[in-house]
Write an enzyme that holds these catalytic residues in place. Structure first.
Site, PDB file in Angstrom:
ATOM      1  N   TRP A 176     -45.973  15.876  70.950  1.00  0.00           N
ATOM      2  CA  TRP A 176     -45.727  16.069  69.208  1.00  0.00           C
ATOM      3  C   TRP A 176     -45.436  17.763  68.799  1.00  0.00           C
ATOM      4  O   TRP A 176     -44.554  17.767  68.160  1.00  0.00           O
ATOM      5  CB  TRP A 176     -46.849  15.631  68.532  1.00  0.00           C
ATOM      6  CG  TRP A 176     -46.729  15.641  66.979  1.00  0.00           C
ATOM      7  CD1 TRP A 176     -46.130  14.676  66.367  1.00  0.00           C
ATOM      8  CD2 TRP A 176     -46.963  16.725  66.283  1.00  0.00           C
ATOM      9  NE1 TRP A 176     -46.007  15.031  65.018  1.00  0.00           N
ATOM     10  CE2 TRP A 176     -46.588  16.191  64.806  1.00  0.00           C
ATOM     11  CE3 TRP A 176     -47.820  17.971  66.511  1.00  0.00           C
ATOM     12  CZ2 TRP A 176     -47.063  17.031  63.693  1.00  0.00           C
ATOM     13  CZ3 TRP A 176     -47.794  18.561  65.219  1.00  0.00           C
ATOM     14  CH2 TRP A 176     -47.644  18.266  63.896  1.00  0.00           C
ATOM     15  N   ASP A 226     -53.089   9.646  72.725  1.00  0.00           N
ATOM     16  CA  ASP A 226     -52.206  10.768  73.717  1.00  0.00           C
ATOM     17  C   ASP A 226     -51.002  11.204  73.098  1.00  0.00           C
ATOM     18  O   ASP A 226     -50.812  10.553  72.062  1.00  0.00           O
ATOM     19  CB  ASP A 226     -51.944  10.088  74.775  1.00  0.00           C
ATOM     20  CG  ASP A 226     -51.343  10.713  75.921  1.00  0.00           C
ATOM     21  OD1 ASP A 226     -51.630  12.146  75.841  1.00  0.00           O
ATOM     22  OD2 ASP A 226     -51.045  10.126  77.071  1.00  0.00           O
ATOM     23  N   HIS A 276     -53.113  19.819  68.703  1.00  0.00           N
ATOM     24  CA  HIS A 276     -54.533  19.092  68.720  1.00  0.00           C
ATOM     25  C   HIS A 276     -55.152  19.072  67.291  1.00  0.00           C
ATOM     26  O   HIS A 276     -55.678  18.055  67.002  1.00  0.00           O
ATOM     27  CB  HIS A 276     -55.378  19.775  69.669  1.00  0.00           C
ATOM     28  CG  HIS A 276     -55.010  19.632  71.161  1.00  0.00           C
ATOM     29  ND1 HIS A 276     -54.711  18.304  71.835  1.00  0.00           N
ATOM     30  CD2 HIS A 276     -54.796  20.545  72.248  1.00  0.00           C
ATOM     31  CE1 HIS A 276     -54.395  18.662  72.917  1.00  0.00           C
ATOM     32  NE2 HIS A 276     -54.413  19.913  73.302  1.00  0.00           N
ATOM     33  N   LEU A 325     -69.860   1.416  60.565  1.00  0.00           N
ATOM     34  CA  LEU A 325     -68.744   1.622  61.843  1.00  0.00           C
ATOM     35  C   LEU A 325     -69.357   2.485  62.744  1.00  0.00           C
ATOM     36  O   LEU A 325     -70.171   3.650  62.619  1.00  0.00           O
ATOM     37  CB  LEU A 325     -67.419   2.320  61.298  1.00  0.00           C
ATOM     38  CG  LEU A 325     -66.532   2.568  62.369  1.00  0.00           C
ATOM     39  CD1 LEU A 325     -65.858   1.389  62.895  1.00  0.00           C
ATOM     40  CD2 LEU A 325     -65.361   3.571  62.066  1.00  0.00           C
TER      41      LEU A 325
END
Ligand code: IPE
Ligand code: IPE
Ligand code: MG
Length: 242
Positions: A23, A18, A35, A129
């Site tokens: 920012w 978030d 984004h 992962l």
């Protein structure tokens, strides 16, 4: 300075990414630019997870509630995400990463679904992962869907009502076959869960930081893990029982 204890690395970390908008505002940029910057940190947290031995990384990328945003912003988020995944494909392959989708397929634009499906197919044999992408995800609707499926299976005789356990309920969620998150991280200073993994987070350790998502570097991730390693997870017991 402080190093991580390799024996206490969380298996599954979930992150609410978030603060892209704030920012951007702080830097005099547009929200879409926020984004674009935010998506770059996704590569960093994946690298950090591989390097430290985290097995599953769940990333909250888009909520069922985020459709309420202005259409231009929704489109910018979709475009940024697809472009980033496509651009990162060779590296994801090289790093042996698997991607899973965690969310409702209904309502996601066809083009976005096709892109994501193609990528998941290419990587389905990878063994490293697991990146569990929470996209068009809402926890309450996930639970409602699970209840509907359970009811249907009881009606058709596939499941008996007396056999429904916590484990069985877990198998009807999008996260089936994944361990519950050990650690939840939320950036940007908001102290809420925002309809994320309400069932699965029952015993997760919570870590909140004021850092906006585009500033969440590997060093910030390490701080979160160090904090996690200081916690005592009692799961209802007392210290001596551990
Ligand atoms: C998170 O950043 C990204 C998504 C929700 C897709 P935000 O866009 O929510 O940024 P803020 O919270 O407005 O700063
Ligand atoms: C949560 O962030 C969803 C994602 C990070 C994808 P929001 O910015 O949508 O959450 P609220 O609206 O502040 O609770
Ligand atoms: Mg936000």
């Amino acid at each position: 300075m402080f190093d991580l204890d390799p024996k206490r690395i969380p298996k599954h970390v979930a992150i609410i990414m978030d603060g892209n908008g704030r920012w951007a505002k702080k830097h005099g940029l547009t929200r879409p630019q926020g984004h674009i910057e935010g998506v770059k940190r996704v590569g960093d947290v994946m690298d950090f997870s591989r390097e430290t031995g985290i097995k599953v990384l769940t990333l909250f990328a888009f909520s069922t509630e985020n459709w309420k945003r202005p259409q231009a912003e929704v489109e910018a988020i979709m475009k940024t995400m697809c472009m980033a995944i496509n651009a990162q494909m060779p590296k994801l392959q090289k790093d042996n990463v698997r991607i899973r989708l965690c969310g409702q397929r209904d309502g996601v634009p066809e083009k976005v679904l096709n892109d994501l499906d193609a990528i998941m197919r290419k990587m389905e044999k990878n063994t490293g992962l697991i990146v569990n992408l929470a996209f068009n995800y809402g926890s309450r609707i996930e639970i409602v869907d699970a209840i509907k499926h359970i009811a249907r299976d009881v009606v058709v005789g596939k499941l008996s009502q007396k056999n429904i356990t916590e484990e069985i309920v877990g198998k009807y969620l999008y996260t089936k076959d994944l361990p519950d998150p050990d650690l939840l991280i939320r950036t940007s200073g908001e102290l809420r869960i925002s309809n994320f993994l309400l069932w699965q987070l029952s015993y997760a350790e919570l870590y909140f930081t004021d850092v906006f998502w585009p500033d969440f570097t590997k060093a910030e991730f390490k701080k979160a893990i160090l904090d996690y390693q200081k916690r005592e997870r009692r799961f209802g017991k007392v210290s001596l029982q551990k």
